[in-house]
Design an enzyme around this catalytic site. Structure first.
Site, PDB file in Angstrom:
ATOM      1  N   LYS A  11      12.212  -1.032  17.804  1.00  0.00           N
ATOM      2  CA  LYS A  11      11.144  -0.439  18.591  1.00  0.00           C
ATOM      3  C   LYS A  11      10.847   0.926  18.007  1.00  0.00           C
ATOM      4  CE  LYS A  11      10.425   1.482  23.109  1.00  0.00           C
ATOM      5  NZ  LYS A  11      10.932   1.890  24.365  1.00  0.00           N
ATOM      6  N   PRO A 191       8.801   8.774  16.640  1.00  0.00           N
ATOM      7  CA  PRO A 191       8.406   7.744  15.668  1.00  0.00           C
ATOM      8  C   PRO A 191       9.252   7.777  14.391  1.00  0.00           C
ATOM      9  CG  PRO A 191       6.480   8.908  16.518  1.00  0.00           C
ATOM     10  CD  PRO A 191       7.679   9.655  17.005  1.00  0.00           C
ATOM     11  N   SER A 192       9.351   6.628  13.746  1.00  0.00           N
ATOM     12  CA  SER A 192      10.011   6.472  12.436  1.00  0.00           C
ATOM     13  C   SER A 192      11.442   7.000  12.407  1.00  0.00           C
ATOM     14  CB  SER A 192       9.206   7.158  11.324  1.00  0.00           C
ATOM     15  OG  SER A 192       7.880   6.711  11.361  1.00  0.00           O
ATOM     16  N   ARG A 193      12.124   6.873  13.512  1.00  0.00           N
ATOM     17  CA  ARG A 193      13.547   7.275  13.608  1.00  0.00           C
ATOM     18  C   ARG A 193      13.775   8.781  13.456  1.00  0.00           C
ATOM     19  NH1 ARG A 193      13.322   3.416  15.792  1.00  0.00           N
ATOM     20  NH2 ARG A 193      14.259   1.397  15.460  1.00  0.00           N
ATOM     21  N   LEU A 194      12.705   9.568  13.500  1.00  0.00           N
ATOM     22  CA  LEU A 194      12.867  11.030  13.376  1.00  0.00           C
ATOM     23  C   LEU A 194      12.966  11.629  14.781  1.00  0.00           C
ATOM     24  CD1 LEU A 194      10.396  11.716  10.412  1.00  0.00           C
ATOM     25  CD2 LEU A 194      12.870  11.403  10.353  1.00  0.00           C
TER      26      LEU A 194
END
Ligand SMILES: Cc1cc2nc3c(=O)[nH]c(=O)nc-3n(C[C@H](O)[C@H](O)[C@H](O)COP(=O)(O)O)c2cc1C
Length: 214
Positions: A11, A191-194
């Site tokens: 997700k 977002p984007s695991r950041l």
């Protein structure tokens, strides 16, 4: 049977953000803010958290408990003082609590020393609970092996009978613990695991914040 490829479950987060300047000075106030947000969207048992303690074999053990009170001086939950967790806390009085609020994409992790709350505080909470829970606390030898469910039912019947003639009191072996935090970490999915991670640590009695890499 017995295996499952669940690699594809993922997700992307992005509902909200968190920064050192946006958090409140006290992690308890910040906790309250997030707790209130979670109450609006999370549904029931927003106060459930994983309490991790250290077992005798040095392996951490987690289990869900319900947070019942929080304030500047700590975070309180209730349990059986003879349970496995209680025995672990007697040997090593430190623990962590982890909250996860899916709808807000948030995690909070606290750690610190754990102490029993006073008998008065435990009494006050015990008598606030429904009668079934009050009797249940007497009946259940939490974490001990029992032969079957019938054993528990019998214990409840015995306790009911006992307190038909005796005045109900809180069992000495049941009460609250307070976790006094020295570190509190707030995690906000991005977002984007950041993701955003802000951790508060107590330094000379003052809360200091740091941003951690996700
Ligand atoms: C949603 C949920 C809430 C729970 N709340 C408590 C609680 O407040 N106190 C408690 O002693 N156990 C609670 N439990 C049960 C514990 O997870 C655990 O099974 C029990 O305390 C025994 O743990 P121990 O053997 O490690 O001492 C809860 C479990 C769930 C799933």
């Amino acid at each position: 049977m017995g295996e499952g490829n669940i690699q594809g479950i993922r997700k992307d987060y992005g509902v909200e953000e968190l920064s050192k300047t946006s958090v409140l000075d006290s992690p308890i106030d910040q906790f309250e803010l997030w707790f209130k947000d979670a109450m609006k969207s999370e549904g029931s048992e927003v106060n459930a958290c994983v309490l991790s303690t250290l077992a005798e074999d040095n392996c951490p053990e987690g289990r869900v408990v319900l947070l019942k009170f929080f304030a500047e001086d700590g975070f309180t939950f209730y349990t059986n003082y003879e349970s496995k967790k209680a025995q672990q806390l007697a040997k090593h009085p430190f623990a962590s609590m982890t909250f996860y609020w899916r709808t807000r994409e948030r995690q909070i992790r606290l750690k610190g020393r754990v102490e029993k709350v006073s008998a008065e505080v435990s009494d006050a909470y015990y008598f606030e609970r429904p009668e079934g829970s009050q009797l249940g606390a007497w009946a259940s030898p939490q974490s001990q092996e029992i032969p079957d469910r019938a054993f528990l039912k019998k214990r409840v019947e015995n306790v009911k009978q006992r307190f038909e003639t005796e005045e109900l009191k809180r069992p000495d072996f049941w009460g609250g613990y307070i976790l006094i935090p020295t570190e509190v970490e707030f995690w906000q999915g991005r977002p984007s695991r950041l993701h955003d991670r802000i951790v508060y640590s107590l330094v000379d009695g003052q809360w200091v914040t740091k941003r951690l890499a996700p």
